[in-house]
Design a protein around this motif. Sequence first.
Motif, PDB file in Angstrom:
ATOM      1  N   ASP A  86      36.741  39.213  42.344  1.00 57.75           N
ATOM      2  CA  ASP A  86      36.092  37.898  42.360  1.00 57.75           C
ATOM      3  C   ASP A  86      34.615  38.021  42.700  1.00 57.75           C
ATOM      4  N   LEU A  87      34.291  38.869  43.679  1.00 61.24           N
ATOM      5  CA  LEU A  87      32.891  39.061  44.048  1.00 61.24           C
ATOM      6  C   LEU A  87      32.091  39.675  42.905  1.00 61.24           C
ATOM      7  N   ALA A  88      32.756  40.457  42.064  1.00 59.33           N
ATOM      8  CA  ALA A  88      32.076  41.055  40.920  1.00 59.33           C
ATOM      9  C   ALA A  88      31.939  40.082  39.755  1.00 59.33           C
ATOM     10  N   ALA A 104      43.108  42.909  34.595  1.00 56.67           N
ATOM     11  CA  ALA A 104      41.837  42.496  35.194  1.00 56.67           C
ATOM     12  C   ALA A 104      40.772  42.439  34.119  1.00 56.67           C
ATOM     13  N   TRP A 105      39.830  41.523  34.323  1.00 57.35           N
ATOM     14  CA  TRP A 105      38.666  41.452  33.442  1.00 57.35           C
ATOM     15  C   TRP A 105      37.413  41.446  34.306  1.00 57.35           C
ATOM     16  N   GLY A 125      31.614  49.681  37.530  1.00 55.57           N
ATOM     17  CA  GLY A 125      32.426  50.888  37.391  1.00 55.57           C
ATOM     18  C   GLY A 125      33.216  51.192  38.646  1.00 55.57           C
ATOM     19  N   ARG A 126      32.625  50.934  39.809  1.00 60.13           N
ATOM     20  CA  ARG A 126      33.354  51.151  41.057  1.00 60.13           C
ATOM     21  C   ARG A 126      34.525  50.191  41.172  1.00 60.13           C
ATOM     22  N   SER A 127      34.327  48.936  40.759  1.00 66.10           N
ATOM     23  CA  SER A 127      35.431  47.972  40.804  1.00 66.10           C
ATOM     24  C   SER A 127      36.541  48.370  39.842  1.00 66.10           C
ATOM     25  N   GLY A 182      43.064  42.348  48.679  1.00 70.44           N
ATOM     26  CA  GLY A 182      41.717  42.895  48.773  1.00 70.44           C
ATOM     27  C   GLY A 182      41.111  43.151  47.418  1.00 70.44           C
ATOM     28  N   LEU A 183      41.935  43.583  46.468  1.00 75.19           N
ATOM     29  CA  LEU A 183      41.447  43.842  45.118  1.00 75.19           C
ATOM     30  C   LEU A 183      40.992  42.551  44.447  1.00 75.19           C
ATOM     31  N   THR A 184      41.754  41.474  44.659  1.00 73.09           N
ATOM     32  CA  THR A 184      41.359  40.176  44.099  1.00 73.09           C
ATOM     33  C   THR A 184      40.002  39.743  44.638  1.00 73.09           C
TER      34      THR A 184
END
Length: 385
Positions: free
Chosen positions: A360-362, A379-380, A296-298, A354-356
């Motif tokens: 990616d980390l998520a 985004a998915w 949810g934060r992402s 930074g968003l990418t």
Amino acid sequence: MQQPAREINQPRLTLWGHVWRYLVALGISALGMTSSDGGWPDWRFAMDISVGVVCLVIVFWRRRWPMTIAALTTLAGAFSLLAAGASSLALVSLATRRRWREIIPLALLTFASGMFWFTVMDTSAPATSTFAVWGLNVGINAVVVAALIAWGMYIGSRRELIATLRQRAETAEAEQSLRMAQARETERRRIAREMHDVLAHRISHISMQAGALSYREDLSADQVRSEVGTIRDGAHRALEDLRAVLGVLRGNGEDPETAPQPTYADLGRLVDEARAGGMNITFTDDVLGEPPEAIGRSIYRVVQEGITNARKHARGALLRISLHGSEEHGIDVELRNRLGFDSHTPGAGLGLVGLTERVDLAGGHIGHRMESDVFILEAWLPWGQ
């Protein structure tokens, strides 16, 4: 097995290291000379002293030419008791190298040299020695040679162990320094990402409101005061966010990862805040259920970055925000807006970078594209990280 380097087996000696080794060598020579009953002619005594002194001199270079010096002093020991100390020192020094192809030949040569002294040069020995005396001398000679070799190999193994431990400690220290540097770099990147995600949104909001206010000439005094109050509140929130980030950098603030973070439930407030600032937004939320907090934060950050970009580069354009998904299929986030006039708000394009990284980390993916004059950010994200 690979042999250790020379500096491991033969570390540099201090002045005291040379002195006590020579004292031990002289003690061995003195012990051998006192065991003889004397009665030597002058020429024999002079030869013993001369050969012994020469051996004590050349044994100083035993580390540069270990096999040569050890062989010469061992041969000299067959004719000189004073050379026994130098030959013992050379044998121990050679054994510290722990190379059997050197130790075995020199051990045999040392044993033969000792037996030659006993049978030929030792005037105190009876002319016809019994089998028991021969056996005793053979045993003593073998034990002395084995003891010298064992002592040298022990010293060599201890030196190698100490050098290995020192190397491991230095490697561990270097790795620790590298890990600390990487941790600091990761922390800087994380703080920079948080700073961009939060402050860019706040400041672009303030910039748009202030820019709109400068063109509005039909507002009453009360309306102007209301708009200025909104700008002031936004500036205060930006300052609070900046103070939190700077507190982390100074080491006396709350960690951004442990500080209260926006969640999926805050999306409505984010959209309402943008609308209050003058943006035209339609928001559709068709997600079944509430995603986990981290996901949810992402999602919040993706929508926030999309609103910030639209505010910067498409002022006045309609921004469509759509969320679809479920626990089985993950969550799709889409933001669409037509291209508009640039607000002259500076941007380096680092927000999407930074968003990418965050997405990616998520475990998800993100991309952007153009369809005619429409900019699309997609985004998915998986339901679970």
